[in-house]
Design an enzyme around this catalytic site. Structure first.
Site, PDB file in Angstrom:
ATOM      1  N   THR A  67      21.006 -46.605   4.233  1.00 39.13           N
ATOM      2  CA  THR A  67      21.476 -46.660   3.156  1.00 39.13           C
ATOM      3  C   THR A  67      22.797 -45.896   2.772  1.00 39.13           C
ATOM      4  O   THR A  67      24.193 -46.350   2.491  1.00 39.13           O
ATOM      5  CB  THR A  67      20.589 -46.480   1.928  1.00 39.13           C
ATOM      6  OG1 THR A  67      19.569 -47.447   1.984  1.00 39.13           O
ATOM      7  CG2 THR A  67      21.079 -46.612   0.437  1.00 39.13           C
ATOM      8  N   ASN A 141      16.978 -59.129   6.599  1.00 38.93           N
ATOM      9  CA  ASN A 141      15.615 -58.576   6.445  1.00 38.93           C
ATOM     10  C   ASN A 141      14.719 -59.234   5.668  1.00 38.93           C
ATOM     11  O   ASN A 141      13.493 -59.239   6.171  1.00 38.93           O
ATOM     12  CB  ASN A 141      15.769 -57.026   5.488  1.00 38.93           C
ATOM     13  CG  ASN A 141      16.502 -57.334   4.192  1.00 38.93           C
ATOM     14  OD1 ASN A 141      17.820 -57.947   4.066  1.00 38.93           O
ATOM     15  ND2 ASN A 141      16.184 -56.925   3.182  1.00 38.93           N
ATOM     16  N   GLN A 169      18.169 -54.374  10.915  1.00 39.72           N
ATOM     17  CA  GLN A 169      16.965 -55.386  11.426  1.00 39.72           C
ATOM     18  C   GLN A 169      17.318 -55.547  12.746  1.00 39.72           C
ATOM     19  O   GLN A 169      16.333 -56.017  13.445  1.00 39.72           O
ATOM     20  CB  GLN A 169      17.059 -56.510  10.384  1.00 39.72           C
ATOM     21  CG  GLN A 169      16.276 -56.040   9.062  1.00 39.72           C
ATOM     22  CD  GLN A 169      15.151 -55.401   8.792  1.00 39.72           C
ATOM     23  OE1 GLN A 169      14.340 -55.705   9.712  1.00 39.72           O
ATOM     24  NE2 GLN A 169      14.726 -54.814   7.786  1.00 39.72           N
ATOM     25  N   SER A 189      18.597 -47.968  11.203  1.00 37.40           N
ATOM     26  CA  SER A 189      17.970 -47.001  10.573  1.00 37.40           C
ATOM     27  C   SER A 189      16.525 -46.604  11.559  1.00 37.40           C
ATOM     28  O   SER A 189      16.113 -47.664  12.322  1.00 37.40           O
ATOM     29  CB  SER A 189      17.408 -47.688   9.378  1.00 37.40           C
ATOM     30  OG  SER A 189      16.461 -46.787   8.614  1.00 37.40           O
ATOM     31  N   HIS A 191      13.449 -45.862  11.033  1.00 39.53           N
ATOM     32  CA  HIS A 191      12.188 -46.072  10.705  1.00 39.53           C
ATOM     33  C   HIS A 191      11.692 -47.788  10.798  1.00 39.53           C
ATOM     34  O   HIS A 191      10.966 -48.268  10.328  1.00 39.53           O
ATOM     35  CB  HIS A 191      11.980 -45.442   9.023  1.00 39.53           C
ATOM     36  CG  HIS A 191      12.257 -46.478   7.880  1.00 39.53           C
ATOM     37  ND1 HIS A 191      11.857 -47.344   7.295  1.00 39.53           N
ATOM     38  CD2 HIS A 191      13.541 -46.419   7.494  1.00 39.53           C
ATOM     39  CE1 HIS A 191      12.464 -47.880   6.410  1.00 39.53           C
ATOM     40  NE2 HIS A 191      13.833 -47.334   6.420  1.00 39.53           N
ATOM     41  N   THR A 227      23.392 -29.239   7.156  1.00 35.17           N
ATOM     42  CA  THR A 227      22.717 -28.920   8.581  1.00 35.17           C
ATOM     43  C   THR A 227      21.830 -30.352   9.056  1.00 35.17           C
ATOM     44  O   THR A 227      21.042 -30.724   8.153  1.00 35.17           O
ATOM     45  CB  THR A 227      22.015 -27.842   8.487  1.00 35.17           C
ATOM     46  OG1 THR A 227      22.896 -26.641   7.883  1.00 35.17           O
ATOM     47  CG2 THR A 227      21.277 -27.351   9.675  1.00 35.17           C
ATOM     48  N   CYS A 314      12.387 -53.031  -0.339  1.00 33.06           N
ATOM     49  CA  CYS A 314      12.946 -51.517  -0.696  1.00 33.06           C
ATOM     50  C   CYS A 314      13.337 -51.540  -2.217  1.00 33.06           C
ATOM     51  O   CYS A 314      13.738 -50.454  -2.514  1.00 33.06           O
ATOM     52  CB  CYS A 314      14.377 -51.805  -0.104  1.00 33.06           C
ATOM     53  SG  CYS A 314      14.363 -51.887   1.901  1.00 33.06           S
TER      54      CYS A 314
HETATM   55  N1  PLP Z   1      19.899 -52.767   5.776  1.00 32.20           N
HETATM   56  C1  PLP Z   1      18.913 -53.622   5.655  1.00 32.20           C
HETATM   57  C2  PLP Z   1      19.130 -54.744   6.355  1.00 32.20           C
HETATM   58  C3  PLP Z   1      17.602 -53.162   5.566  1.00 32.20           C
HETATM   59  O1  PLP Z   1      16.689 -53.963   5.704  1.00 32.20           O
HETATM   60  C4  PLP Z   1      17.463 -51.574   5.094  1.00 32.20           C
HETATM   61  C5  PLP Z   1      15.890 -51.167   4.496  1.00 32.20           C
HETATM   62  O2  PLP Z   1      15.127 -52.152   4.111  1.00 32.20           O
HETATM   63  C6  PLP Z   1      18.327 -50.913   4.945  1.00 32.20           C
HETATM   64  C7  PLP Z   1      19.514 -51.516   5.097  1.00 32.20           C
HETATM   65  C8  PLP Z   1      18.210 -49.467   4.304  1.00 32.20           C
HETATM   66  O3  PLP Z   1      17.700 -48.684   5.235  1.00 32.20           O
HETATM   67  P1  PLP Z   1      17.139 -47.197   4.917  1.00 32.20           P
HETATM   68  O4  PLP Z   1      15.833 -47.492   4.550  1.00 32.20           O
HETATM   69  O5  PLP Z   1      17.286 -46.527   6.006  1.00 32.20           O
HETATM   70  O6  PLP Z   1      18.220 -46.680   3.951  1.00 32.20           O
END
Ligand code: PLP
Length: 373
Positions: A67, A141, A169, A189, A191, A227, A314
């Site tokens: 994000t 997503n 994704q 990302s 996670h 940092t 999200c």
């Molecule tokens: N972009 C997409 C397509 C996502 O699925 C997500 C998370 O759901 C993000 C961006 C945001 O990722 P983060 O959780 O690392 O901010």
């Protein structure tokens, strides 16, 4: 657990790397031995992440999340920003700051960008000035629909526009090479691919830059002050390395998803697989049961022991109609009833078989779960 597009478990070994790196307490900007050790962890992670996306380690910038990285690129003082209607909120929200200079581009019923319309949207955007950014996600997503990013780049190159791809994704699920794709910026990302939460990476094409959101000590070549989160970055690197290996040795099989979807439709002929004619991620199924509220379905499935999502997870537990499915022109009923099932490396065939059974029971007309609009 069938919600890998929301977040994934840590890949085996990632936890050990994270704990080990926590003990390397040095500041990567310090010149002494402790600092150099921490720096070496960050450098190694850059190489590992670069290998996953096909770029060079020098061009990787670590941030607190995808994000943040997406916000940084979108907010880099463009004259105008063009967004696909199905982009993630991490792109759509900062793009709104451009007000009338935020133009959108439509998708087809299958969720694919309307390539024919793109040149004229870029032409309109150029009225605001020459610096035009086009944002195109590599994979959605919610639906897993893949965009023809290389074709978008070709059109943008000809029209002098820059391209940001949200590769969150796709990374780890399908091979991706930012250099071959020709994009200017790509974001992933940790996670979503077996790493920890709270760490993301931006790849910037050599010779280009971005406007930092956070300034300070000049870390990350001045693009991201603060940092570095050494432990999470090291764990991200290791997860990326594991993802590269599993893409080579055990890529997700889209046939498994096709067969899973066939069985879902067989037991509930009224349901609709969203984006079924589009190229999609091999792990994602978005399915809508007209007349059933997505939230009700998610709760019923949770009670039966299955974790799936309604729309985008999200949005802080908020279940609203899916802007993605609405943008696909599939109407209110489908956008209010679609759920996402996304599998990953710990999912077994038995999980999918049991899901089909529970799904059949959950959506049976006699079970009384009606959607109230
Ligand atoms: N972009 C997409 C397509 C996502 O699925 C997500 C998370 O759901 C993000 C961006 C945001 O990722 P983060 O959780 O690392 O901010």
């Amino acid at each position: 657990y069938l919600d890998y597009n929301a977040t994934t478990p840590l890949r085996p070994g990632v936890r050990d790397v994270l704990i080990d790196a926590l003990d390397q307490f040095g500041n990567p900007s310090s010149v002494h031995a402790e600092g150099r050790t921490a720096r070496s962890y960050v450098s190694k992670a850059k190489t590992q992440v670069a290998k996953l996306v096909g770029g060079s380690a020098n061009d990787i910038v670590f941030c607190s999340s995808a994000t943040e990285a997406l916000n940084m690129v979108v907010q880099s003082n463009w004259d105008s920003v063009i967004t696909l209607q199905t982009e993630h909120a991490a792109v759509l929200s900062p793009a709104k700051t451009y007000d009338t200079a935020n133009l959108s581009i439509e998708v087809t019923n299958d969720g694919i960008i309307d390539l024919e319309a793109l040149p004229s949207v870029i032409d309109t955007a150029r009225m605001f000035g020459p610096r035009v950014l086009v944002c195109v996600q590599a994979a959605n997503n919610e639906t897993g629909v893949l965009q023809p990013v290389a074709d978008v780049v070709e059109i943008c190159r000809a029209a002098g526009a820059s391209v940001l791809t949200d590769a969150v994704q796709v990374a780890g699920k399908l091979p991706i090479d930012v250099t071959t794709l020709g994009v200017d910026y790509a974001v992933i990302s940790a996670h979503k691919l077996g790493g920890p939460k709270g760490v993301g990476a931006l790849w910037v094409r050599p010779g280009l830059s971005a406007t930092p959101l956070i300034t300070g000590g000049g870390q990350e070549k001045g693009l991201r002050g603060g940092t570095e989160n050494v432990a999470s970055i090291a764990a991200f690197g290791f997860a990326a390395e594991c993802a590269v290996k599993s893409l080579e040795t055990e890529p997700a099989d889209s046939q498994v998803t096709k067969e899973f979807e066939r069985r879902l439709v067989e037991v509930s002929p009224d349901c609709v697989v969203i984006g079924r004619n589009a190229p999609r991620l091999p792990n994602t199924t978005s399915i809508a049961m007209p007349g059933r509220g997505a939230e009700t379905l998610v709760i019923a499935l949770d009670l039966a022991g299955f974790a799936v999502s309604a729309g985008a997870a999200c949005s802080s537990g908020k279940v609203s109609r899916s802007h993605v499915i609405e943008a696909m022109g599939l109407g209110e009923e489908l956008s209010a009833s679609a759920i996402r099932i996304s599998r990953g490396w710990e999912t077994t065939q038995d999980d999918l078989d049991r899901f089909v059974e529970i799904w059949a029971r959950t959506v049976k007309p006699s079970n009384g779960l009606r959607h109230v609009a």
